[in-house]
Design a protein around this motif. Structure first.
Motif, PDB file in Angstrom:
ATOM      1  N   ASP A 517       0.840  -1.206   0.000  1.00  0.00           N
ATOM      2  CA  ASP A 517       0.000   0.000   0.000  1.00  0.00           C
ATOM      3  C   ASP A 517       0.878   1.260   0.000  1.00  0.00           C
ATOM      4  O   ASP A 517       0.627   2.198  -0.756  1.00  0.00           O
ATOM      5  CB  ASP A 517      -0.923   0.003   1.230  1.00  0.00           C
ATOM      6  CG  ASP A 517      -1.904  -1.164   1.186  1.00  0.00           C
ATOM      7  OD1 ASP A 517      -2.255  -1.608   0.069  1.00  0.00           O
ATOM      8  OD2 ASP A 517      -2.304  -1.644   2.256  1.00  0.00           O
ATOM      9  N   SER A 520       2.679   1.634  -3.440  1.00  0.00           N
ATOM     10  CA  SER A 520       1.824   2.027  -4.570  1.00  0.00           C
ATOM     11  C   SER A 520       1.418   3.495  -4.441  1.00  0.00           C
ATOM     12  O   SER A 520       1.408   4.222  -5.438  1.00  0.00           O
ATOM     13  CB  SER A 520       0.607   1.103  -4.712  1.00  0.00           C
ATOM     14  OG  SER A 520      -0.199   1.214  -3.596  1.00  0.00           O
ATOM     15  N   SER A 521       1.117   3.958  -3.197  1.00  0.00           N
ATOM     16  CA  SER A 521       0.753   5.384  -3.131  1.00  0.00           C
ATOM     17  C   SER A 521       1.977   6.276  -3.345  1.00  0.00           C
ATOM     18  O   SER A 521       1.849   7.354  -3.936  1.00  0.00           O
ATOM     19  CB  SER A 521      -0.004   5.748  -1.845  1.00  0.00           C
ATOM     20  OG  SER A 521       0.483   5.047  -0.778  1.00  0.00           O
ATOM     21  N   CYS A 524       2.307   6.499  -7.033  1.00  0.00           N
ATOM     22  CA  CYS A 524       1.257   7.359  -7.594  1.00  0.00           C
ATOM     23  C   CYS A 524       1.605   8.826  -7.335  1.00  0.00           C
ATOM     24  O   CYS A 524       1.446   9.673  -8.227  1.00  0.00           O
ATOM     25  CB  CYS A 524      -0.096   7.029  -6.972  1.00  0.00           C
ATOM     26  SG  CYS A 524      -0.744   5.457  -7.544  1.00  0.00           S
ATOM     27  N   SER A 529       1.525   5.295 -12.387  1.00  0.00           N
ATOM     28  CA  SER A 529       0.236   4.673 -12.044  1.00  0.00           C
ATOM     29  C   SER A 529       0.466   3.277 -11.481  1.00  0.00           C
ATOM     30  O   SER A 529       1.054   2.419 -12.125  1.00  0.00           O
ATOM     31  CB  SER A 529      -0.680   4.652 -13.259  1.00  0.00           C
ATOM     32  OG  SER A 529      -0.561   3.443 -13.947  1.00  0.00           O
ATOM     33  N   LYS A 531      -1.044   0.190  -8.434  1.00  0.00           N
ATOM     34  CA  LYS A 531      -2.093  -0.255  -7.517  1.00  0.00           C
ATOM     35  C   LYS A 531      -1.543  -1.408  -6.689  1.00  0.00           C
ATOM     36  O   LYS A 531      -0.717  -2.183  -7.176  1.00  0.00           O
ATOM     37  CB  LYS A 531      -3.309  -0.726  -8.313  1.00  0.00           C
ATOM     38  CG  LYS A 531      -4.515   0.167  -8.086  1.00  0.00           C
ATOM     39  CD  LYS A 531      -5.714  -0.353  -8.792  1.00  0.00           C
ATOM     40  CE  LYS A 531      -7.037   0.226  -8.367  1.00  0.00           C
ATOM     41  NZ  LYS A 531      -7.151   1.208  -7.371  1.00  0.00           N
ATOM     42  N   THR A 545      -8.434  -5.272  -9.801  1.00  0.00           N
ATOM     43  CA  THR A 545      -7.062  -4.794 -10.006  1.00  0.00           C
ATOM     44  C   THR A 545      -6.352  -5.684 -11.025  1.00  0.00           C
ATOM     45  O   THR A 545      -5.666  -5.197 -11.927  1.00  0.00           O
ATOM     46  CB  THR A 545      -6.293  -4.807  -8.660  1.00  0.00           C
ATOM     47  OG1 THR A 545      -6.981  -3.971  -7.751  1.00  0.00           O
ATOM     48  CG2 THR A 545      -4.872  -4.317  -8.821  1.00  0.00           C
ATOM     49  N   ILE A 554      -3.518  -0.386 -15.806  1.00  0.00           N
ATOM     50  CA  ILE A 554      -2.602  -0.006 -14.723  1.00  0.00           C
ATOM     51  C   ILE A 554      -1.219  -0.435 -15.179  1.00  0.00           C
ATOM     52  O   ILE A 554      -1.046  -1.563 -15.641  1.00  0.00           O
ATOM     53  CB  ILE A 554      -2.920  -0.767 -13.423  1.00  0.00           C
ATOM     54  CG1 ILE A 554      -4.335  -0.507 -12.959  1.00  0.00           C
ATOM     55  CG2 ILE A 554      -1.926  -0.391 -12.337  1.00  0.00           C
ATOM     56  CD1 ILE A 554      -4.735  -1.386 -11.789  1.00  0.00           C
TER      57      ILE A 554
END
Ligand code: ATP
Length: 923
Positions: A517, A520-521, A524, A529, A531, A545, A554
């Motif tokens: 998590d 991935s952020s 981003c 891009s 996820k 996903t 993605i």
């Protein structure tokens, strides 16, 4: 534990992962020819197949990497595409002995139906939630393109003329489309009206998509203009929708017929020619890949085989094609539901498939069994747990003829593999033969050491001579490694530099869910891009996903190990390991998601000491002490007079009571069932505590006509109008199975008589024999578990050592340069699989000045708690256990303080301090 802020990542710029535009000063040896085949080198003489190897006239590719030789051209245009290039397989004609015996088939019967009497079945497992269906989806139209590409290039990727730019291939968009939907809702598809029956009578997307060219020809020849129903509209000739459907039906029928004929021909004579024809008709491929034909022929000759091919080499085809030829059912056992769903999706439309797993609803199970009964399923995917289910075994063994059992990811059978699954222990040849009357087993894996292979082959009674093994690595993966001081920063730099910045589809593997998590952020936030994907994300979101990733919506997926096994997305161009894998097997499996289209792909491993220490600590989280095993055994065989009755052990409370993880308890129970002596028989797991309310009829009246209700009233505790009871106790009192009882409760619920809730998931079993000597049995089991633990630790050490060697020790002579380490890593991996690598040193500390003093303070400050040496060592390593959860114990400042000290050393120190402490207490 991670330090993300103390490095500027400069080592990355000092040793760039790879820049195809700027070759290093000392380039490695010239790359192998663009179209060299996958190497077919055998590993150990003892494991050689009995049959002579298929002659392969093509040169063997070098193990050296394939860096560009010119500084200017685009990386893709200069890179050697080296996956198989075989235009034909030169095999001798199949001998009479290799052809299938005539009695094997009924010549008159169509192979499309299995011959079975009618069957009454009970729903198998309650409280379940998966939907599987055969439906073409809105993306199905893309399959035409993707198959054209596959057909044109087939296994000729890397042919001399420059390749067209990589076309995107959508994965999972053809064949038996199955949608995992945990809410039990079906997905709506734009083209759902276009589904049609395939040759086995079940619905699937049209097989015409595989054979467009052929069909066009047929259209011209077979269907006269006068048969066409056309209408004029604004000067255009427009075929009506009806007519299109009619034509499609005609084409599909024609294709089905051709395929059926080809399958029958292969059934009568499994010759190279017949099998190749079938391959071409169904898949559009021009030739078999290395190892495929050998495996297929062995299976068709009724011989069990062990198949070891690299990731993405096409193992699935080795059971799919026989499934079409063999008269009975092909049963495929897979370790993961997600993997089964992917494999079901990937079946060609002409092979109707089905799936049975514990997360399905009763309706789904019934539907699949009905299809099985009708002969509308040719390949059935099942979880190994399914073999626990007596109903399933009896349905399958009495009503169906099984031609082949396939054990996918067969290394899971062995406790010496990286991914041992206790439930796979159940897959013994003897059990398959006795219960299912199956003689032919195909075991498949991409990652197994010699020890693992021997264990699997012995469990499944596969002769050493029937091992088909090709090297466990693909040549089109470029491997690079860097030691990182700040992995987040380094990852970003990597992603923003060549070649990764040009790659369109990337998987980043992390060890922990929280990392996925976070990463991935972070990506981003940096305009990449991405996820995250891990098992903590709801299944619906996960499959969404995966769909987005597969359709290239993605670019980057940041995932734990939960993602990817069996994923066949052709154009994944890079795999980055943000965390050190736990073993070389895991590494090979995960990098195997890249470059499945045969194109050069990039695999970078970022590693650091902290992650190694953290993982090494975790390796000890499953260890148990002998006294704990002894206590556990006493509980399991608590009721010594319960022969034939259902016993249960509530997972959560037992786990806390003995401080043994649930998975370890299952391993112990499975060993008690499948070890040298069968002490017990495992039954499906169940929620055993039930709280029930009566609604319509009074309990007394209902009890007069229903013996289950009568038993509930007798055995339950009534509280405020509710009845609380133990399901096994009630079932035992009237001599029915717990599943029967659950089904009867469901029926009463449907009639509106009752509502009820269940809780307390438990292991259920019946005792076959009470052990005579609990002490020696617990000593034996503890020793076995400790060997398994040691084996895991060694695997991690070997992985870490390989990374350290590449990053720090490799002299960068034989083709390694910068952070590029394909040759040295390949050598390490192959050596490891062949077990000629004895390098298992580790980095763990053997002593610490303050250790004993710290343990002493810790014990004093927690004098109210009873510890044992293992519990203290775990806390010092920062590992939670059922009795010492992190929620409580991570608050102590000793938590995880000694992760760099060897676990055994910690245990010894803790033991000494505990003895000291106990001595003082006693004074
Ligand atoms: N003879 C062949 N010619 C061309 N392509 C093939 C051939 N056989 C299989 N393939 C393709 O190779 C791809 C990989 O196949 P598959 O998924 O069976 O690999 P695998 O060996 O099971 O890999 P993994 O172990 O990673 O799951 C598939 O897209 C399949 O269609």
């Amino acid at each position: 534990m991670e330090s993300d802020s103390d490095s500027d990542g400069s080592h990355i710029s000092a040793t760039p992962p790879r820049d195809p535009y700027h070759p290093p000063p000392q380039p490695p040896p010239p790359p192998p020819p663009r179209h060299s085949p996958i190497s077919s080198k055998k590993s150990k003489p003892s494991l050689k197949p009995k049959k002579p190897p298929i002659p392969n006239p093509k040169p063997k590719p070098s193990l050296s990497p394939s860096p560009p030789t010119s500084p200017t051209p685009s990386p893709l245009s200069t890179l050697p595409f080296q996956i198989l290039r075989r235009t034909s397989d030169h095999h001798p004609p199949i001998s009479a002995a290799q052809t299938l015996p005539a009695r094997h088939f009924s010549n008159s019967a169509s192979f499309s139906k299995l011959n079975k009497p009618s069957l009454n079945f009970e729903p198998l497992e309650p409280n379940t939630t998966v939907t599987d269906h055969f439906q073409s989806n809105s993306e199905a139209t893309n399959s035409t393109n993707s198959h054209r590409i596959v057909k044109r290039h087939s296994n000729l990727i890397g042919s001399n003329p420059p390749l067209p730019p990589a076309k995107l291939r959508k994965c999972g968009n053809e064949g038996n489309f199955v949608k995992l939907n945990l809410n039990g809702k079906r997905r709506k598809f734009a083209n759902k009206g276009k589904t049609r029956r395939n040759i086995y009578g079940s619905y699937s997307s049209s097989s015409r998509k595989f054979h467009r060219k052929k069909k066009r020809k047929v259209e011209g020849e077979g269907e006269g203009e006068d048969e066409k129903n056309v209408c004029e509209e604004d000067g255009l000739v427009v075929e009506t929708e009806q007519e299109k459907q009619k034509q499609e039906c005609g084409r599909a029928k024609f294709d089905s017929q051709l395929i059926e004929e080809a399958a029958l021909a292969a059934r009568n004579e499994a010759s190279d020619e017949n099998l190749l024809k079938l391959l071409n008709l169904v898949y559009g491929y021009d030739s078999f890949r290395d190892g495929q034909l050998e495996a297929i022929k062995m299976v068709l000759a009724g011989e069990s085989a062990m198949l070891v091919l690299p990731t993405g080499a096409g193992k699935s085809l080795c059971y799919q094609l026989p499934a079409m030829v063999l008269p009975g059912l092909t049963l495929v056992v897979s370790p993961l539901v997600a993997l089964m769903i992917d494999q079901l999706r990937q079946l060609p439309p002409v092979i109707p498939g089905g799936l049975l797993c514990s997360s399905q609803t009763l309706e789904e199970v019934s539907e699949t069994l009905r299809k099985l009964q009708e002969g509308a399923i040719k390949v059935l995917f099942v979880s190994p747990e399914r073999f626990l289910n007596a109903e399933f075994l009896s349905v399958v063994s009495t009503n169906l003829s099984i031609s082949l059992v396939v054990v996918d990811e067969a290394h899971c059978v062995s406790e010496w593999s990286h991914n041992f699954r206790p439930s796979f222990m159940r897959l013994r040849a003897s059990m398959l033969r006795d219960r299912l009357n199956v003689g032919c087993i195909l075991a498949m894996t991409a990652t197994a050491t010699v020890t693992t292979l021997n264990a699997v082959m012995s469990a499944l009674a596969i002769p050493q001579t029937n091992l088909i093994q090709k090297e466990q690595l693909r040549e089109n993966l470029q491997l690079s490694v860097s030691l990182s001081g700040n992995r987040m920063k380094d990852l970003l730099m990597l992603m923003k530099s060549s070649p990764f910045k040009e790659v369109k589809s990337i998987i980043i593997y992390c060890k922990f869910q929280s990392e996925t998590d976070l990463i991935s952020s972070y990506l981003c936030d940096n305009n990449i891009s991405a996820k995250s994907y891990h098992s903590g994300i709801p299944a619906k979101n996960r499959s969404r996903t995966q769909e987005l990733f597969c359709s290239n919506k993605i670019r980057v997926i940041v995932a734990t190990v939960a993602f990817g096994m069996g994923l066949d997305k052709q154009d994944v161009g890079a795999v980055i390991h943000y965390s050190l894998p736990e073993s070389l097997e895991e590494y090979v499996q995960e990098i195997g998601r890249a470059g499945r289209d045969g194109r050069l792909s990039y695999c970078h491993l970022l590693f650091d000491d902290d992650t190694y220490f953290k993982l090494r600590s975790l390796m000890h989280s499953e260890g148990v002490d002998e006294h704990a095993v002894n206590k556990f055994l006493n509980q399991v065989f608590n009721d010594k007079n319960s022969h034939g009755k259902i016993c249960s052990l509530v997972k959560e409370s037992a786990s806390r009571m003995f401080d043994i993880k649930e998975e370890v308890m299952l391993t112990l129970l499975t060993n008690l069932e499948l070890g040298e002596v069968q002490y017990l028989r495992l039954l499906p797991q169940l929620n055993v505590t039930c709280t029930l309310n009566f609604h319509k009829t009074s309990p007394m009246l209902l009890a007069e006509i229903n013996r289950v209700v009568a038993a509930i009233l007798k055995k339950s505790e009534a509280k405020q109008g509710q009845y609380l009871f133990d399901i096994p106790t009630v079932a035992n009192s009237i001599g029915i199975t717990a599943i029967d009882l659950s089904n009867q409760l469901q029926n009463l619920k449907f009639k509106g008589e009752i509502t009820y809730e269940v809780k307390d998931m438990a292991f259920c079993y019946t005792i076959m024999k009470v052990p005579g000597d609990f002490c020696s049995l617990s000593a034996h089991l503890t020793k076995w578990l400790s060997e398994v633990e040691t084996c895991k630790v060694r695997k991690l050490d070997t992985m870490f050592n390989a990374a350290v060697f590449a990053a720090n020790v490799c002299e960068k002579k034989h083709g390694c340069f910068g952070s590029q380490h394909t040759p040295c890593l390949q050598k390490k991996i192959l050596g490891y699989f062949n077990e000629d690598d004895s390098d298992i040193s580790n980095k763990m500390g053997q002593s610490s000045r303050f250790l004993r003093a710290d343990i002493k303070v810790f014990l004093q400050s927690n004098s109210h708690v009873k510890f044992n040496p293992r519990a203290v060592a775990r806390i010092m390593h920062g590992i939670a256990s059922p009795s010492y959860p992190s929620m409580i114990w991570s608050k102590t400042h000793f938590w995880g303080r000694y992760t760099q000290i060897d676990f055994q050393v910690l245990m010894e120190a803790a033991k000494a301090e505990l003895m000291n402490y106990a001595g003082k207490e006693a004074l």
